[in-house]
Each structure stands twice: as structure tokens, then as C-alpha cells.
Design an enzyme around this catalytic site. Structure first.
Site, mmCIF file in Angstrom:
data_model
loop_
_atom_site.group_PDB
_atom_site.id
_atom_site.type_symbol
_atom_site.label_atom_id
_atom_site.label_comp_id
_atom_site.label_asym_id
_atom_site.label_seq_id
_atom_site.Cartn_x
_atom_site.Cartn_y
_atom_site.Cartn_z
ATOM 1 N N GLU A 44 1.033 -1.125 0.059
ATOM 2 C CA GLU A 44 -0.011 0.006 0.145
ATOM 3 C C GLU A 44 0.820 1.241 -0.018
ATOM 4 O O GLU A 44 1.925 1.441 0.658
ATOM 5 C CB GLU A 44 -0.888 0.086 1.430
ATOM 6 C CG GLU A 44 -2.085 0.884 1.486
ATOM 7 C CD GLU A 44 -2.692 0.974 2.672
ATOM 8 O OE1 GLU A 44 -3.487 1.572 2.932
ATOM 9 O OE2 GLU A 44 -2.473 -0.070 3.418
ATOM 10 N N LYS A 111 -9.049 3.013 -2.835
ATOM 11 C CA LYS A 111 -9.357 2.450 -1.664
ATOM 12 C C LYS A 111 -10.606 2.759 -0.933
ATOM 13 O O LYS A 111 -11.255 3.834 -0.930
ATOM 14 C CB LYS A 111 -8.406 2.586 -0.550
ATOM 15 C CG LYS A 111 -8.604 1.851 0.687
ATOM 16 C CD LYS A 111 -7.518 2.162 1.700
ATOM 17 C CE LYS A 111 -7.318 1.348 3.056
ATOM 18 N NZ LYS A 111 -6.385 1.424 3.702
ATOM 19 N N CYS A 147 -5.740 -3.126 1.443
ATOM 20 C CA CYS A 147 -5.783 -3.411 3.134
ATOM 21 C C CYS A 147 -7.124 -3.510 3.780
ATOM 22 O O CYS A 147 -7.632 -4.577 3.524
ATOM 23 C CB CYS A 147 -4.888 -2.324 3.768
ATOM 24 S SG CYS A 147 -4.237 -2.707 5.305
ATOM 25 N N GLY A 284 22.461 3.591 28.940
ATOM 26 C CA GLY A 284 22.825 3.235 30.216
ATOM 27 C C GLY A 284 22.768 1.830 30.740
ATOM 28 O O GLY A 284 21.454 1.511 30.763
ATOM 29 N N ASP A 290 15.647 -4.491 32.680
ATOM 30 C CA ASP A 290 15.330 -3.775 31.405
ATOM 31 C C ASP A 290 16.640 -3.264 30.523
ATOM 32 O O ASP A 290 16.349 -3.525 29.403
ATOM 33 C CB ASP A 290 14.461 -2.351 31.794
ATOM 34 C CG ASP A 290 13.306 -2.680 32.655
ATOM 35 O OD1 ASP A 290 12.489 -3.752 32.399
ATOM 36 O OD2 ASP A 290 12.718 -2.087 33.459
#
Length: 536
Positions: A44, A111, A147, A284, A290
Site C-alpha cells: 500500500e 480504496k 488493506c 545506560g 530492562d
């Protein structure tokens, strides 16, 4: 008569019209000369890239895109091209697909179903079409859709009623966890109901917070998938048809849920760095879960030589945190160094000592530490031209467990849409590929280490309680009463909702991050900062 259709699962850069056209030409020539394709179908809005957002409001941009379409028709012959472009007609703009063959535009489709929910706002830019488009090619009548069209009941059937024997659909369908299964289920059921084969070509790549996962596929008239391209990879594949009937081909296996989320995060980092011209990434490294996950993601995306890790210990940083951070960097082969923040913290607290006299220590002093780290990391990012990756997760961003201009400093937030419990799952998944995150990092209680003996559970409900509450409140828009009725305590629900509501201002100032859930902060969820509504 046989027909060979190439599916161009491609990764284009939004706004770079000239480069996109060059890549279309390159792909088309490859499909024609190397793969023997008669036709190649692109995603698309191929020419502009998707989503182009408010670039679509610029007349010069639309003029350039429309001119590029005509130039493209002249550059490639002896293979038909199906490409997406923004079509201007008077004062209206359409999300369109054009058929280019032998130097001419032989058909054009507009579309019809314009999504206007979640991350989509196509009605802001486009006018909806109202007619099917069917064209004849090598004796087969082919319909075009784009889509959302194939998610709406009736549009596939309209094409069949208009004479289509085969459907081509151009897509830019963004990833979220589980989306591929939903996508295939809906499309296959629509195809089976209409009894018409369909070629589904999906974009691949990262575009800001959105990830497009590819996984293009072909469905036979009975609703069975006869071909599937790989997820998260550029790929040009050819599927052969006997008239309108697709012949059996290979079906790439789908990733399991956690591994697909991991691959999406890797692709998001890779494309954000590459497409925005950064020299690499820096972060860091605290020794916590995390930053360990973000480091692994960054290395898998960019290579160890493009990633730099910085340890920024304070007086409250435990020895095992420094030890684990070094182990993580060494396991991944990443250049790392240590810059203690104590001199900067002392300088700031000294500057403020006279003003703070007589006051008790509180979050202010904790935030100063985080902001010292942010200053150092941003300085390194500026000096080296590397993208600073922040390491906050969705749970923290939901409840404001982050410091503005401190650990929120940076240009990109890879795990911004990753709840804390999923962080652990992703870390364990990464260790199944090779052990790069120490087990101690995974099993120890999480802590910001901004005060003595601090752990997250001191100020937040346990994550196995918090994350499900957040999913219901943020992801599903459930009320407090609904969440409590599901078995959660009123105290935990009230605290979580209060934290979410009053920290919208922080989220509004956070870096963009990769969307992997169906309801991410930002385009998916737009709440006022100033609001008198109380959810509990």
C-alpha cells in the site's frame, strides 16, 4: 494459461519518493529477469511509503508522488506493476493502486474502506472510493483491493460480482502481538465465503513506532493458505497460477508469540537507527533487567560494534549491579565504560543546599541522580552521533515510575510498549538463543537503586498484580468497577488508576517507542493531560 505473480514484501522509507521508485524498478527487474514473473505486486502507498501522515497535506509532496507514477510507467516494461500511490483528483485525495504495463497506466483503484481507529486516521487525508476495479491480464480477470477493504464484509464479493476471478490486495498492516493470526483468519474466511483466490502483499519494516511484519500470503478459493512469506524480512517471492488458481508453494512457519515480539523490537531498533542516519546506539547499563534486554535487542539489531554501554553507578548502586552489567556487555561483545555520577550529584546538591535547608530528603534527590545520568548519556549521544536508547518499560511509563529529563532522556524507547512481565519473558527467550543475561538479573527484585535498599515493590503493587490491572484499564478501557469485579483489590486498582491518570504529562514528553501491543501509548491512546474526570 499460467501466470506468475511476484509478491514484493518490501521496506521503503516514508517520504523518499525518488529512492522508493528506484527500489520499485530494481525489484521489478529482478522479478522479471531472475524469477520469470509476469506481474509484481507492491504494498500500500508504495511510492510515498506508509504512513506518510501530514506529508499528505503538502501539495508539493502529492505532485511529486503523482509525477513519479508516470515516470515509473516509462521505466519498466515487459512486466506489469501494481503499486500504491496517493492519487489527486481535483481537490480530493485517494489512497489508490495503479496497474502499470507497457508504459501506460492501464487501471486504477481507489480504496473504499478507510480505517479511522487505533493508529489509523486515513479519513484525515483521503476520500473513500466507491467502485470495484477489475482488469484483464493474460486472460485472467483480476480485482484490486487495499488493506482494510478485505476486512470489510461485502467488498470482496463486490469484486467477484464485477467479474474478478482473482484478487490482489496491497497492504500496510502494522504488527501487534497476535495480529498475524487475526489477519489470516479474517482474510481466509472472507475468501472462502466468496470462493475467489487472493494475493495478500504486506509491507515490512519499522516506521517510527510502527512495525510492519510482512508475512505476505496467498489464499486459494477454498480459504486455504498455499503460500506465506517470512515474517520481518524483505522478500520477493513468485507464486504460479493456473489461470486464477494458485499452485501450492512453500509456507514459511510463523514465530511463536514471544519470539515474534522480540523480532519486532529488533526490527524497530534497526530501522529507526538506519533510516534516521545515526552512527549506532548508546544506553545506560544498570545491571537491571530492562537495560539488559534493551542491550541485547540493540546488539541483535545493529551488531556489537555499533552499540555502546555506559555504567553510571551512584552510592546506592549495589556491587552485583555493576558486576552483572559488565557480564552483560562482555557476553555481547559491547564496548563499555564506567562514569560514576557522584561528582555531578554532589555538585547539584551543593548548589541547592542553601535553598533545601530544613527540608527532608524525598523524590527530589532521587530525581537529581537520574537527571545526572541523563545529562551524561545525552552528551555522549550528541558527541558521537549515536542514538540514545531509553530503557523504561510500559508498566513504568503507565504509572509514571520514571524521571523526566532523567531516565526518560533519549531519542527512542524500544520497550516503551513492553509490560514488565513481558520483559522477563523476552529476556528468558533471548537466553534460549545464547545466554547473555545473567540469571541473577532475571530473578532479583527490580529496583531503581536511587535510595538505600530500594525495590519497586516499595511503591508499586507487585507486577503480577499491576500488569493485569494496567492491561484492563489501558488496553481494554475497563472501568475500576469492572477491574475490581474481575478479582483485584479496590486498593490496588485505585492506586494504579490514580498513577496512570496523573502521569499523562510524562508520557506526552517521552521518546517514541515501538508498538507491539494493540493499545500503545501515543496514536492508539490519546488522553487529555488536564482532566477533571476521576475513574474511581
Amino acid at each position: 494459461m499460467t501466470l506468475k505473480i511476484a509478491l514484493a514484501q518490501t521496506n521503503f522509507l516514508v517520504g523518499d519518493i525518488n529512492a522508493n521508485v528506484d527500489n520499485i524498478v530494481k525489484a521489478a527487474i529482478h522479478a522479471r529477469d531472475q524469477l520469470g514473473a509476469d506481474m509484481i505486486v507492491f504494498p500500500e502507498l508504495t511510492i510515498t511509503g506508509y504512513p506518510a501522515e501530514d506529508l499528505l497535506l503538502r501539495t508539493d509532496f502529492i505532485t511529486a508522488a503523482n509525477n513519479a507514477l508516470y515516470q515509473l510507467a516509462d521505466r519498466v516494461t515487459d512486466i506489469a506493476l501494481i503499486v500504491g500511490f496517493p492519487e489527486r483528483d481535483g481537490d480530493k485525495l485517494y489512497n489508490s493502486a495503479a496497474v502499470l504495463h507497457q508504459g501506460a497506466i492501464t487501471a486504477c483503484y481507489r480504496k473504499r474502506a478507510l480505517p479511522n481507529y487505533g493508529v489509523f486516521d486515513e479519513q484525515r487525508y483521503f476520500t473513500a472510493g466507491n467502485q470495484p476495479c477489475v482488469f484483464e491480464f493474460n486472460g485472467t480477470f483480476i480485482g484490486l483491493t487495499i488493506c482494510e477493504d478485505v476486512w470489510r464484509p461485502g467488498i470482496i464479493e463486490d469484486n467477484k460480482q464485477a467479474g474478478a476471478e482473482l484478487l490482489l490486495t496491497l497492504n500496510a498492516s502494522p504488527f501487534n502481538s497476535g495480529k498475524i493470526h487475526q489477519r489470516e483468519t479474517i482474510v481466509c474466511s472472507q475468501v472462502k465465503a466468496a470462493q475467489i483466490p487472493l494475493v495478500y502483499v504486506n509491507q515490512v519494516g519499522g516506521q517510527d513506532e510502527l512495525i510492519f511484519d510482512g508475512a505476505s500470503f496467498v489464499v486459494a478459493a477454498d480459504g486455504g493458505i498455499v503460500f506465506r512469506a517470512e515474517e520481518f524480512k524483505e522478500q520477493i517471492s513468485v507464486v504460479e497460477f493456473d489461470g486464477s488458481h494458485p499452485l501450492k508453494n512453500t509456507c514459511a512457519p510463523l514465530y511463536a508469540e514471544v519470539s515474534s515480539e522480540y523480532q519486532a523490537l529488533v526490527l524497530g531498533i534497526k530501522d529507526y537507527v538506519r533510516k534516521n542516519g545515526f552512527q549506532g546506539a548508546i544506553l545506560g547499563l544498570s545491571g537491571g533487567i530492562d537495560s539488559a534486554l534493551v542491550l541485547a535487542l540493540a546488539v541483535d539489531a545493529l551488531g556489537a560494534d555499533k552499540v555502546e554501554a555506559v555504567l553510571l553507578p551512584s552510592r546506592y548502586t549495589q556491587d552485583m549491579s555493576n558486576e552483572d552489567a559488565v557480564l552483560e556487555a562482555e557476553a555481547l561483545g559491547v564496548h563499555h565504560h564506567t562514569i560514576p555520577i557522584e561528582p555531578a550529584v554532589n555538585a547539584f546538591t551543593g548548589m541547592l543546599a542553601d535553598i533545601f535547608v530544613g527540608t527532608a530528603k524525598d523524590a527530589t534527590e532521587e530525581n537529581i541522580q537520574a537527571r545526572c545520568r541523563g545529562v551524561v548519556l545525552m552528551a555522549l549521544s550528541n558527541k558521537q552521533g549515536k542514538l540514545l536508547l531509553t530503557t523504561g518499560n510500559k508498566s513504568e511509563m503507565s504509572v509514571g515510575y520514571a524521571t523526566l529529563y532523567g531516565d526518560m532522556s533519549g531519542g527512542f524507547a524500544p520497550i516503551k510498549d513492553v509490560p514488565k512481565l513481558l520483559v522477563y519473558q523476552l529476556a528468558r527467550y533471548r537466553n534460549t538463543l545464547s545466554r547473555v543475561i545473567p540469571e541473577r538479573v532475571i530473578i532479583r527484585p527490580p529496583s531503581a537503586e536511587l535510595a538505600p535498599d530500594q525495590v519497586d515493590a516499595d511503591s508499586l503493587p507487585p507486577y503480577d498484580v499491576l500488569d493485569p490491572i494496567l492491561e484492563r484499564y489501558i488496553g481494554q478501557d475497563q472501568s475500576a468497577d469492572q477491574i475490581i469485579a474481575a478479582g483485584f483489590s479496590r486498593e490496588d486498582v485505585a492506586r494504579a488508576i490514580s498513577l496512570v491518570d496523573r502521569n499523562e504529562y510524562k508520557r506526552r514528553q517521552s521518546p517514541p517507542g515501538i508498538r507491539i501491543t494493540s493499545r500503545a501509548f501515543g496514536r492508539d491512546r490519546r488522553y487529555p493531560i488536564t482532566s477533571g474526570y476521576k475513574g474511581i
